[in-house]
Design an enzyme around this catalytic site. Structure first.
Site, mmCIF file in Angstrom:
data_model
loop_
_atom_site.group_PDB
_atom_site.id
_atom_site.type_symbol
_atom_site.label_atom_id
_atom_site.label_comp_id
_atom_site.label_asym_id
_atom_site.label_seq_id
_atom_site.Cartn_x
_atom_site.Cartn_y
_atom_site.Cartn_z
ATOM 1 N N GLU A 1 9.590 17.296 13.474
ATOM 2 C CA GLU A 1 10.408 16.639 12.168
ATOM 3 C C GLU A 1 9.784 17.972 11.240
ATOM 4 O O GLU A 1 8.939 18.116 10.799
ATOM 5 C CB GLU A 1 9.822 15.524 11.782
ATOM 6 C CG GLU A 1 10.846 14.822 11.034
ATOM 7 C CD GLU A 1 10.248 13.343 10.632
ATOM 8 O OE1 GLU A 1 9.188 13.121 11.128
ATOM 9 O OE2 GLU A 1 11.106 12.790 9.833
ATOM 10 N N GLU B 1 10.035 1.601 10.332
ATOM 11 C CA GLU B 1 10.894 2.594 9.865
ATOM 12 C C GLU B 1 10.351 3.972 10.113
ATOM 13 O O GLU B 1 9.489 4.294 9.330
ATOM 14 C CB GLU B 1 11.219 2.397 8.580
ATOM 15 C CG GLU B 1 12.070 1.141 8.145
ATOM 16 C CD GLU B 1 13.493 1.230 8.846
ATOM 17 O OE1 GLU B 1 13.967 2.154 9.348
ATOM 18 O OE2 GLU B 1 14.063 0.174 8.850
ATOM 19 N N CYS C 1 13.608 11.231 6.208
ATOM 20 C CA CYS C 1 13.417 11.058 7.894
ATOM 21 C C CYS C 1 14.707 11.178 8.396
ATOM 22 O O CYS C 1 15.105 11.122 9.390
ATOM 23 C CB CYS C 1 13.027 9.350 7.817
ATOM 24 S SG CYS C 1 14.129 8.200 6.569
ATOM 25 N N LYS D 1 0.905 -1.131 -0.027
ATOM 26 C CA LYS D 1 -0.147 -0.062 0.002
ATOM 27 C C LYS D 1 0.953 1.157 -0.144
ATOM 28 O O LYS D 1 1.359 1.647 1.041
ATOM 29 C CB LYS D 1 -0.910 0.188 1.215
ATOM 30 C CG LYS D 1 -1.963 1.132 1.011
ATOM 31 C CD LYS D 1 -2.573 1.723 2.239
ATOM 32 C CE LYS D 1 -1.688 2.928 2.943
ATOM 33 N NZ LYS D 1 -1.494 4.003 1.899
HETATM 34 P P1 NAP Z 1 2.492 8.996 7.380
HETATM 35 O O1 NAP Z 1 1.438 9.842 7.475
HETATM 36 O O2 NAP Z 1 2.828 8.178 8.820
HETATM 37 O O3 NAP Z 1 2.065 7.979 6.361
HETATM 38 C C1 NAP Z 1 2.802 6.712 5.776
HETATM 39 C C2 NAP Z 1 1.869 5.746 5.149
HETATM 40 O O4 NAP Z 1 0.983 5.289 6.235
HETATM 41 C C3 NAP Z 1 1.051 6.312 4.136
HETATM 42 O O5 NAP Z 1 1.051 5.384 3.024
HETATM 43 C C4 NAP Z 1 -0.147 6.589 4.769
HETATM 44 O O6 NAP Z 1 -1.250 6.708 3.777
HETATM 45 C C5 NAP Z 1 -0.222 5.319 5.640
HETATM 46 N N1 NAP Z 1 -1.196 5.583 6.756
HETATM 47 C C6 NAP Z 1 -1.550 6.765 7.382
HETATM 48 N N2 NAP Z 1 -2.441 6.461 8.370
HETATM 49 C C7 NAP Z 1 -2.677 5.035 8.406
HETATM 50 C C8 NAP Z 1 -3.353 3.931 9.176
HETATM 51 N N3 NAP Z 1 -4.192 4.600 10.070
HETATM 52 N N4 NAP Z 1 -3.421 2.996 8.880
HETATM 53 C C9 NAP Z 1 -2.571 2.407 7.585
HETATM 54 N N5 NAP Z 1 -1.996 3.015 7.034
HETATM 55 C C10 NAP Z 1 -1.959 4.498 7.433
HETATM 56 O O7 NAP Z 1 3.692 9.300 7.002
HETATM 57 P P2 NAP Z 1 4.190 10.293 5.795
HETATM 58 O O8 NAP Z 1 3.807 11.819 6.125
HETATM 59 O O9 NAP Z 1 3.631 9.713 4.546
HETATM 60 O O10 NAP Z 1 5.801 10.158 5.629
HETATM 61 C C11 NAP Z 1 6.608 11.002 6.548
HETATM 62 C C12 NAP Z 1 7.194 10.439 7.697
HETATM 63 O O11 NAP Z 1 7.767 9.216 7.316
HETATM 64 C C13 NAP Z 1 7.996 11.058 8.336
HETATM 65 O O12 NAP Z 1 7.782 10.993 9.669
HETATM 66 C C14 NAP Z 1 9.333 10.547 8.171
HETATM 67 O O13 NAP Z 1 10.534 10.430 9.105
HETATM 68 C C15 NAP Z 1 8.956 8.554 8.009
HETATM 69 N N6 NAP Z 1 9.809 8.335 7.285
HETATM 70 C C16 NAP Z 1 10.759 7.343 7.752
HETATM 71 C C17 NAP Z 1 11.510 6.621 7.105
HETATM 72 C C18 NAP Z 1 12.392 5.512 7.722
HETATM 73 O O14 NAP Z 1 12.934 4.827 6.991
HETATM 74 N N7 NAP Z 1 12.666 5.519 9.191
HETATM 75 C C19 NAP Z 1 11.674 6.764 5.695
HETATM 76 C C20 NAP Z 1 10.887 7.618 5.249
HETATM 77 C C21 NAP Z 1 9.910 8.302 5.776
HETATM 78 P P3 NAP Z 1 -2.080 8.086 3.875
HETATM 79 O O15 NAP Z 1 -1.225 8.942 3.149
HETATM 80 O O16 NAP Z 1 -3.120 7.464 2.952
HETATM 81 O O17 NAP Z 1 -2.433 8.402 5.242
#
Ligand code: NAP
Length: 483
Positions: free
Chosen positions: A385, A254, A288, A178
Site C-alpha cells: 500500500e 476496515e 485505503c 481511541k
Molecule cells: P494502523 O497503524 O493500523 O493504526 C490504526 C489505529 O490502530 C491507530 O489508532 C493505532 O494507534 C491503532 N493501533 C496500532 N497498533 C495497535 C494495537 N496493537 N492495539 C490497538 N490499537 C493499535 O494504521 P494507520 O497507519 O493509522 O492507518 C493506515 C491504514 O489504515 C492503511 O492500511 C489503510 O488502508 C487503513 N485504512 C482502512 C480504511 C478502511 O475503511 N478499510 C480506512 C482508512 C484507513 P497508534 O498509531 O498509536 O499505533
C-alpha cells in the site's frame, strides 16, 4: 491558532474532561511545518479502564433511551458540525495536512454519517412470524450489542470516527473511542460537539494514547467490551482479531487496500484520467481506497500516461492552509520515506519516471505527485500500500490478464474500472475480488453505501442500510400460542 486553542486537550471520560492519571501528555504536530501544535493528555491503561467503566455504567440507560431521542442528538450534532465546517476543516488541515478544500469535503462527508444514522435510529426493525408447525410465534427483536471500542486511523480524522460513532449511538451502544495519536484534536472537538448536542455522560468516552497496544489489549481481555470496530492496517487488524478471539468479541474490521484501477481500450480517456486523479490523489493518496496499481490497455497506455503525468505535474504541493494548494504533506517522515523507497525500488528495477520522484528540500513531509511506467513485476510497489501521491502504471493486452492481475493480492477493498461497454463493465465488476467498485469514477465513498472489503481488507460494512447491523444483536422470543 484559535481553532487549536479552543479544542479540549484532555481525555473525555464519563462526560468530563480530565488529565491522564499519569499526568503524561503527547505532542500533536503539524506535518506541513514539523512544528508542535499542542500537547494532549496521553492515556495509560488505568485511564482506558476508567473509560470502559464509564461506558458500561451508561449502557443500560442509553439502550433504553427512545430511538427518537438518540436520533435527535445525532441530528443536532450533524447541524453543529456543519455550522462549524470552517473550524473543523482547519483543525484537520493543521493536524493531518490535507488541503483545506479536501478537509471541508471531509467535514461534509463525515457529518453525513450522523444525519444518515439519525434517520436509521428510528428504523430498527424486528418481526413476528408463524413457525412452520403453526403452534409457535417467532418474535424477533434487535438490541444494542453493548459497550463498544472504536479504534480509528489518522487519514480521515473526522469521517473515520463518525462512520463508527453514528451507527453505534443510533443502535444504543456506548463507546470508548481511541483515535490515532497523530490526529486526536478532531476527535476531541467531535466529543465536545456531541456533549453540546445533548449526549448523556459516559455514552461517548475518548482516550488518546501513545501506548495503543498497552491500553487496548487489557480492555479487549477485560470482559466488558462487547464489540470492537477497527479501522487501520491489516497487520494491526490481525493482532486485534486474535485478541478478540480469546473473549469472543464481535468485530468489524476496515483494513488495508491495494486497489487496482483498470483502463480498457474502449474507455473515455478524459473520464479515465479524471477518475484516476481522484482515485489516486484524494487525500494525497493516503486513502485505503487509493488506486495503488494502475493497469492500462497497451493500445492507450502511452496517451493515458502522458495525460496523467501532465495533470499530476500541474498540481501545487504545499501547506494545506495556503490557498491554491492541491497536495499537502504526508502524515510524517516515515510515510514519506515509505513512498520514496517504493519509488526508488521500482526505478532500480527498470521503471521510468514521467514526473516527480524527487524528495523536496525544506521542512514538512512533502512528496511530489509522481507517475511511473514500465513497473517490473517484482517491484515492491505492486504488493505494498503506497499511501502517497505515486501512480504506478502497468499495461495489459486482454481482459483476462487485467482481471487476473487485479485479483492477485491478499487485499480486496476497492477497485476501479473504466470502459464504455456495459457488458464488459458488469462482467469485470462481477469478477473483481473487492468489496467496492468504481465504474467510470474514482470515488466510491458514500455514507448511504455499504463500505468495506473482502479478503484481508476486512470484515463487515460501514454506512448504508447495513451499517447499523454491526452494532445490533438479534434476540428471538419463542411464543407458543397453542394448537
Ligand atoms: P494502523 O497503524 O493500523 O493504526 C490504526 C489505529 O490502530 C491507530 O489508532 C493505532 O494507534 C491503532 N493501533 C496500532 N497498533 C495497535 C494495537 N496493537 N492495539 C490497538 N490499537 C493499535 O494504521 P494507520 O497507519 O493509522 O492507518 C493506515 C491504514 O489504515 C492503511 O492500511 C489503510 O488502508 C487503513 N485504512 C482502512 C480504511 C478502511 O475503511 N478499510 C480506512 C482508512 C484507513 P497508534 O498509531 O498509536 O499505533
Amino acid at each position: 491558532m484559535t481553532v487549536v486553542r479552543d479544542v479540549p486537550k484532555q481525555l473525555f471520560i464519563g462526560g468530563g474532561w480530565q488529565d491522564a492519571e499519569s499526568g503524561r501528555t503527547l505532542s500533536v504536530d503539524n506535518p506541513a511545518t514539523g512544528e508542535e501544535l499542542c500537547q494532549v493528555a496521553d492515556a495509560s491503561p488505568a485511564d482506558g479502564r476508567h473509560a470502559v467503566e464509564a461506558a458500561v455504567t451508561a449502557q443500560a440507560a442509553w439502550a433504553a433511551t427512545p430511538p427518537r431521542v438518540r436520533s435527535e442528538i445525532l441530528r443536532r450534532a450533524y447541524d453543529l458540525i456543519i455550522a462549524r465546517t470552517e473550524d473543523l476543516a482547519l483543525l484537520m488541515t493543521l493536524e493531518m495536512g490535507k488541503p483545506l478544500a479536501e478537509a471541508r469535503a471531509e467535514v461534509a462527508y463525515g457529518a453525513e454519517f450522523f444525519r444518515w444514522f439519525s434517520e436509521e435510529a428510528v428504523r430498527i426493525d424486528g418481526g413476528l412470524t408463524t413457525a412452520p408447525d403453526g403452534r409457535n410465534r417467532l418474535l424477533v427483536t434487535r438490541q444494542p450489542v453493548g459497550p463498544c471500542l472504536l479504534i480509528t486511523p489518522w487519514n480521515f480524522p473526522l469521517a473515520m470516527g463518525t462512520r463508527k460513532i453514528g451507527p453505534a449511538l443510533a443502535a444504543g451502544c456506548t463507546i470508548v473511542l481511541k483515535p490515532a495519536p497523530q490526529t486526536p484534536l478532531t476527535s476531541l472537538a467531535l466529543a465536545a460537539i456531541l456533549k453540546e448536542a445533548g449526549l448523556p455522560d459516559g455514552v461517548l468516552n475518548v482516550i488518546v494514547t501513545t501506548d495503543a497496544a498497552g491500553v487496548v489489549e487489557p480492555l479487549l481481555r477485560g470482559g466488558k467490551i462487547r464489540k470492537l470496530s477497527f479501522t487501520g492496517s491489516t497487520q494491526v487488524g490481525r493482532i486485534l482479531l486474535a485478541q478478540c478471539a480469546d473473549t469472543v468479541i464481535r468485530t468489524s474490521m476496515e483494513l488495508g487496500g491495494n486497489a487496482p484501477l483498470i483502463v480498457f481500450d474502449d474507455a473515455d480517456l478524459d473520464v479515465a484520467v479524471e477518475g484516476t486523479m481522484v482515485a489516486k490523489m484524494r487525500n494525497m493518496g493516503e486513502s485505503c481506497c487509493a488506486a495503488n496499481r494502475i493497469y492500462v490497455h497497451t493500445s492507450v497506455a502511452d496517451e493515458f500516461a502522458t495525460r496523467l503525468a501532465t495533470r499530476m505535474a500541474a498540481l501545487k504541493v504545499g501547506d494545506g492552509t495556503e490557498p491554491g494548494t492541491d497536495v499537502g504533506p504526508l502524515i510524517d517522515n516515515a510515510g514519506r520515506s515509505k513512498a520514496h523507497d517504493l519509488v526508488r525500488d521500482a526505478v532500480k528495477r527498470g521503471a521510468t519516471v514521467l514526473t516527480g520522484a524527487e524528495l523536496p528540500e525544506g521542512p514538512g513531509c512533502f512528496y511530489p505527485p509522481t507517475v511511473l511506467t514500465g513497473i517490473a513485476p517484482d517491484s515492491a510497489i505492486i504488493d505494498t500500500e503506497i499511501f502517497g501521491p505515486v501512480a504506478a502504471i502497468r499495461t495489459f493486452d486482454t481482459e483476462d490478464e487485467a482481471v487476473t492481475a487485479a485479483n492477485d493480492t491478499e487485499f480486496g477493498l476497492a477497485a476501479y474500472l473504466f470502459t464504455q461497454k456495459l457488458d464488459r463493465a458488469l462482467r469485470v465488476a462481477e469478477r473483481l475480488e473487492s468489496g467496492m467498485i468504481g465504474l467510470n469514477t474514482g470515488l466510491v465513498s458514500n455514507p448511504a453505501a455499504p463500505f468495506g472489503g473482502v479478503k484481508q481488507s476486512g470484515l463487515g460494512r460501514e454506512g448504508g442500510r447495513v451499517g447499523i447491523d454491526e452494532f445490533l444483536e438479534y434476540k428471538y422470543i419463542a411464543v407458543p400460542v397453542g394448537a
